[in-house]
Motif scaffolding. Structure first.
Motif, PDB file in Angstrom:
ATOM      1  N   LYS A  35      13.299  36.563  49.786  1.00  0.00           N
ATOM      2  CA  LYS A  35      13.005  36.085  48.435  1.00  0.00           C
ATOM      3  C   LYS A  35      13.862  36.819  47.405  1.00  0.00           C
ATOM      4  CE  LYS A  35      10.124  33.299  46.534  1.00  0.00           C
ATOM      5  NZ  LYS A  35      10.439  31.871  46.505  1.00  0.00           N
ATOM      6  N   ILE A  36      13.987  38.131  47.549  1.00  0.00           N
ATOM      7  CA  ILE A  36      14.783  38.873  46.571  1.00  0.00           C
ATOM      8  C   ILE A  36      16.252  38.471  46.644  1.00  0.00           C
ATOM      9  CG2 ILE A  36      15.229  40.947  47.952  1.00  0.00           C
ATOM     10  CD1 ILE A  36      14.927  42.512  45.307  1.00  0.00           C
ATOM     11  N   LEU A  37      16.771  38.234  47.844  1.00  0.00           N
ATOM     12  CA  LEU A  37      18.159  37.776  47.958  1.00  0.00           C
ATOM     13  C   LEU A  37      18.365  36.465  47.218  1.00  0.00           C
ATOM     14  CD1 LEU A  37      18.930  38.681  51.667  1.00  0.00           C
ATOM     15  CD2 LEU A  37      19.930  39.724  49.629  1.00  0.00           C
ATOM     16  N   ASP A  38      17.402  35.571  47.341  1.00  0.00           N
ATOM     17  CA  ASP A  38      17.474  34.299  46.628  1.00  0.00           C
ATOM     18  C   ASP A  38      17.419  34.517  45.120  1.00  0.00           C
ATOM     19  OD1 ASP A  38      17.483  31.399  46.478  1.00  0.00           O
ATOM     20  OD2 ASP A  38      15.354  31.549  45.945  1.00  0.00           O
ATOM     21  N   HIS A  39      16.488  35.340  44.665  1.00  0.00           N
ATOM     22  CA  HIS A  39      16.364  35.615  43.228  1.00  0.00           C
ATOM     23  C   HIS A  39      17.616  36.284  42.681  1.00  0.00           C
ATOM     24  CE1 HIS A  39      11.687  35.679  43.447  1.00  0.00           C
ATOM     25  NE2 HIS A  39      12.145  34.461  43.223  1.00  0.00           N
ATOM     26  N   VAL A  40      18.149  37.249  43.415  1.00  0.00           N
ATOM     27  CA  VAL A  40      19.334  37.970  42.947  1.00  0.00           C
ATOM     28  C   VAL A  40      20.548  37.046  42.906  1.00  0.00           C
ATOM     29  CG1 VAL A  40      20.935  39.856  43.502  1.00  0.00           C
ATOM     30  CG2 VAL A  40      18.467  40.250  43.589  1.00  0.00           C
ATOM     31  N   ALA A  41      20.694  36.198  43.906  1.00  0.00           N
ATOM     32  CA  ALA A  41      21.811  35.245  43.906  1.00  0.00           C
ATOM     33  C   ALA A  41      21.746  34.353  42.669  1.00  0.00           C
ATOM     34  CB  ALA A  41      21.783  34.396  45.171  1.00  0.00           C
ATOM     35  N   LYS A  42      20.561  33.856  42.358  1.00  0.00           N
ATOM     36  CA  LYS A  42      20.396  33.015  41.169  1.00  0.00           C
ATOM     37  C   LYS A  42      20.695  33.805  39.899  1.00  0.00           C
ATOM     38  CE  LYS A  42      16.945  29.938  43.167  1.00  0.00           C
ATOM     39  NZ  LYS A  42      15.507  29.581  43.168  1.00  0.00           N
ATOM     40  N   ALA A  43      20.244  35.055  39.837  1.00  0.00           N
ATOM     41  CA  ALA A  43      20.463  35.885  38.649  1.00  0.00           C
ATOM     42  C   ALA A  43      21.955  36.142  38.429  1.00  0.00           C
ATOM     43  CB  ALA A  43      19.699  37.203  38.781  1.00  0.00           C
TER      44      ALA A  43
END
Length: 109
Positions: A15-23
């Motif tokens: 989940k954090i990888l997904d959030h960070v990629a979007k950020a």
């Protein structure tokens, strides 16, 4: 990167990888700038570790230019906008010292 975050389970790491990629994508759009691959990779690692530090309440506090906030308030706002999903999901705030580190990383892109 999936191993970053000893305090986080695999689902949280995904989940954090997904959030960070979007950020990072959002920040590039806001800044009208495409980061080099090495900069993106470095930001992924740093921001994933940053979130773990914030969740465990171990943010950096000794990396600061006393005038950074005054000189770069717009950049601080842009990082906070791009990190909104991360901040909301993990219930954290990004300290100015952490934003300054991100700024220095990007400025040396």
């Amino acid at each position: 990167l999936r191993r970053v975050g000893s305090e986080m389970c695999k689902e949280t790491a995904d989940k954090i990888l997904d959030h960070v990629a979007k950020a990072i994508d959002h920040l590039q759009n806001i800044l009208h700038k495409r980061f080099k691959n090495r900069t993106c990779f470095g930001l992924y690692v740093h921001i994933c570790c940053l979130v773990e530090r914030l969740v465990t309440r171990q943010a950096i506090s000794n990396f600061t230019d006393q005038d950074f906030k005054e000189k770069h308030q717009e950049f601080i706002d842009q990082v906070n906008i791009s990190m909104k999903e991360v901040k909301t999901y993990y219930n954290v705030e990004i300290p100015d010292e952490e934003v300054e580190y991100i700024y220095n990383y990007i400025i040396n892109d």
